[in-house]
Design a protein around this motif. Sequence first.
Motif, short mmCIF file in Angstrom:
data_model
loop_
_atom_site.label_atom_id
_atom_site.label_comp_id
_atom_site.label_asym_id
_atom_site.label_seq_id
_atom_site.Cartn_x
_atom_site.Cartn_y
_atom_site.Cartn_z
N VAL A 85 40.25 79.24 42.42
CA VAL A 85 40.40 79.75 43.83
C VAL A 85 40.83 80.93 44.14
O VAL A 85 40.36 81.68 45.09
CB VAL A 85 41.25 78.50 44.57
N SER A 86 41.98 81.17 43.70
CA SER A 86 42.45 82.78 43.94
C SER A 86 41.37 83.90 43.61
O SER A 86 41.20 84.89 44.48
CB SER A 86 43.57 83.11 42.99
N ALA A 87 40.87 83.62 42.50
CA ALA A 87 39.73 84.69 41.93
C ALA A 87 38.42 84.50 43.02
O ALA A 87 38.00 85.82 43.39
CB ALA A 87 39.09 84.33 40.59
N LEU A 88 38.04 83.34 43.50
CA LEU A 88 36.91 83.33 44.38
C LEU A 88 37.48 84.02 45.74
O LEU A 88 36.51 84.77 46.23
CB LEU A 88 36.58 81.89 44.69
N VAL A 120 37.44 77.53 51.04
CA VAL A 120 37.07 77.51 49.61
C VAL A 120 36.80 75.70 49.77
O VAL A 120 37.74 74.90 50.26
CB VAL A 120 37.99 77.30 48.73
N ILE A 121 35.55 75.13 49.24
CA ILE A 121 35.28 73.78 49.28
C ILE A 121 34.81 73.55 47.67
O ILE A 121 34.75 74.30 47.02
CB ILE A 121 33.99 73.60 49.98
N THR A 137 30.60 81.13 43.87
CA THR A 137 30.85 79.80 43.23
C THR A 137 31.57 80.08 41.81
O THR A 137 31.37 81.19 41.20
CB THR A 137 29.72 78.87 42.92
N GLU A 138 32.27 79.01 41.48
CA GLU A 138 33.10 78.98 39.99
C GLU A 138 32.77 77.76 39.55
O GLU A 138 33.34 76.80 40.10
CB GLU A 138 34.35 79.58 40.05
N LEU A 188 33.59 75.05 42.53
CA LEU A 188 34.12 75.56 43.68
C LEU A 188 33.50 76.39 44.19
O LEU A 188 32.83 77.38 43.75
CB LEU A 188 35.75 76.20 43.30
N ARG A 189 33.36 76.25 45.84
CA ARG A 189 32.57 77.40 46.59
C ARG A 189 33.37 78.23 47.56
O ARG A 189 33.92 77.20 48.35
CB ARG A 189 31.41 76.87 47.20
#
Length: 693
Positions: free
Chosen positions: A517-520, A542-543, A495-496, A598-599
């Motif tokens: 999103v890119s990092a996750l 990604v949700i 998560t972020e 963001l998950r």
Amino acid sequence: MARIGVDVGGTNTDLVLETGAGVFYHKVPTTLKNQSIGVVEGVQGICAMAGIEPGEVETIVHGTTTATNITIEHNGSECGMITSEGFRDILHIGRHKRPHNFSLHFDVPWQSQPLVKRRNRIAVSERILPPTGEIETPLDEQAVRDACALFRKRGIDSVVIGFMFAFLNDAHEQRAREIVLEEMPGAYVTLSSEVANVMREYERFSTAAMNSYVGPKTAFYLRDLEAKLREAGVGSKLRIIQSNGGVSTVEACAKRPVRILMSGPAGGVIGGASEGEMVGTGNVITVDIGGTSADISTIPDHQIKIMNPRDTYVSGHPVLTPMIDLVTIGAGGGSVAYVDEAGGFNVGPRSAGSEPGPACYGRGGTEPTVTDAQIVLGRLDPDMALGGDLQLDAELSRKAVEEMIAKPLGMSVTEAALGIIRIINSNMALAIRSNSVARGVDPREFSIMPFGGAGPLHGVALAEAVSAKEVIVPVAPGITAAVGLLKTDLQYEHTEALVIELRAAGSAEFDRINAAVSALRERVAAELDADGIARAEQHVEVIAECRYHGQGFELRASMPEGPVSDDNVSAITDSFHDQHHLDYGYSYREAEVELITLRAIATAKARKIEIPKVAPTDGSSPDRALMFVRTTTFDDGQTLETPRYDRGKLFAGDVVNGPAILIQHNSTTLVPPGYAAETLAHGNTRIRPLGAV
């Protein structure tokens, strides 16, 4: 190559082995003092059954209750905590929400059974500011070293590091860990930003504390099991099922054991869902009844539900980690029946487990259990338990029920045994309603799927209690949770935290979202890379976890395809409105929606176990499977001559009318009068009222 699923319960360890020669099932008693001993013995035993060498096993997928049991038994590690000045007592204060609004005697677990004692919570100077994460006050590194000296003096080797707003900037937590490992080499260290990188300091700190509380013992068990398997000649990959139903590695679960707190029940839900697919039934309520507990989950339209984060409590402590939506109560074959001081008739939640076990085990247990009641009523045959491998003593069961229940309450032994069954069924029916009716689900549209060693004995009674349309008994009820382990995929989540009002968002906010999103995506993909999964075989979703402005908790919403921009951000808000309406029956389409977290969920498909079909009926009578006839007492009080059938000798299409009992090695199925059991294509059994089959 062969694969094994191993599910360790409080009473028995269940195994399933898939080889080119077919599918094999096995059940051995759980070795409570060291579960790995029973697992290794079970693996060796099932390999011998299949005629293969342990070294031929490619993968073992394991469901474990080790971490869960630590929280239940309150025997985790003595932990130390380093936190921000002014927030030492967050773990004690909690949310100031009364667990039971109208009780004057309720227990507050986070105060009565703290994960970290107050004297071991040390506050240090540091401060990170929201919403940007900039550092206002540098970390006092000497204070961290002083805290480590105190921990060493107290013999503490498990440390929690939780700072305010670390979810926006984890630099202080990372540096604190470096210092702790310098001062305390070999310490088990948990960062709140690594196990729950989200807002809400109490829940984040609690999750980190739980990780350190269960971590050392869980890590030791997992690594010890891996070593014992190697010693036994099993060089296969060992994978662990997580609370969210995905499979992970030993090393990942040893570092973050909060991910496997509900590992044991997760396999059962997945196994139940797959059985539903086999018989073409999408709406299923799974009831996994083992020796110690009953795990209940509602699966609508083949969709396994993930619990809302506000409900993810383990032993009274909030734990922010994805978990399959289920209810667990203390109701199983080993649940002890007793008369309390006020003369009340109770069953559970205390269990006799496997040591000493029910009175009928003859291992020194003297208290009556649900299993003893089933024997008194003639529903379990003492000479047929585990196919005759487990010899039970019916006289010990009768004596326990008579002395502990019947005589104190002035009733016959049969009435007392029926009372035990009715009470445990009532407890489970209430739990089923809490997971279905209380959430707007109509059980009349669902099939009850009972499994676990004790499940099929209760299936029809539970279906009647909640008005379910039918009962579906899996192929191997006592092994269903283990089968589910071979039907799941590799899965990782990260998560972020981002706190952004989506309607007011501009290019700068969209850049932050897209960068996160890119990092996750890269972070979760790296974990699958480490498992040797090619990028082409990886799936990353990604949700967005959103809420209305000022709302207490978030709901999951879908992300648009491609980078988020002013043109497609409405896809997130529309998805959130839809989900809110689905969950609560209303939504505010004009209200501001905040993105909170963001998950990223990364999965890789694994080969699913294939259950072979049974032979179709040749038109002959099911009496080919008849074993013998004995008297059995049913819920309505009738005692009838009841035939026993070898379930393994029934063909697809065979119909057995009740009263009847279907016997197999890992479980026993009760078919009461007025019901009929139909054998389906893979050997599953559908039980319906006579005339409906």
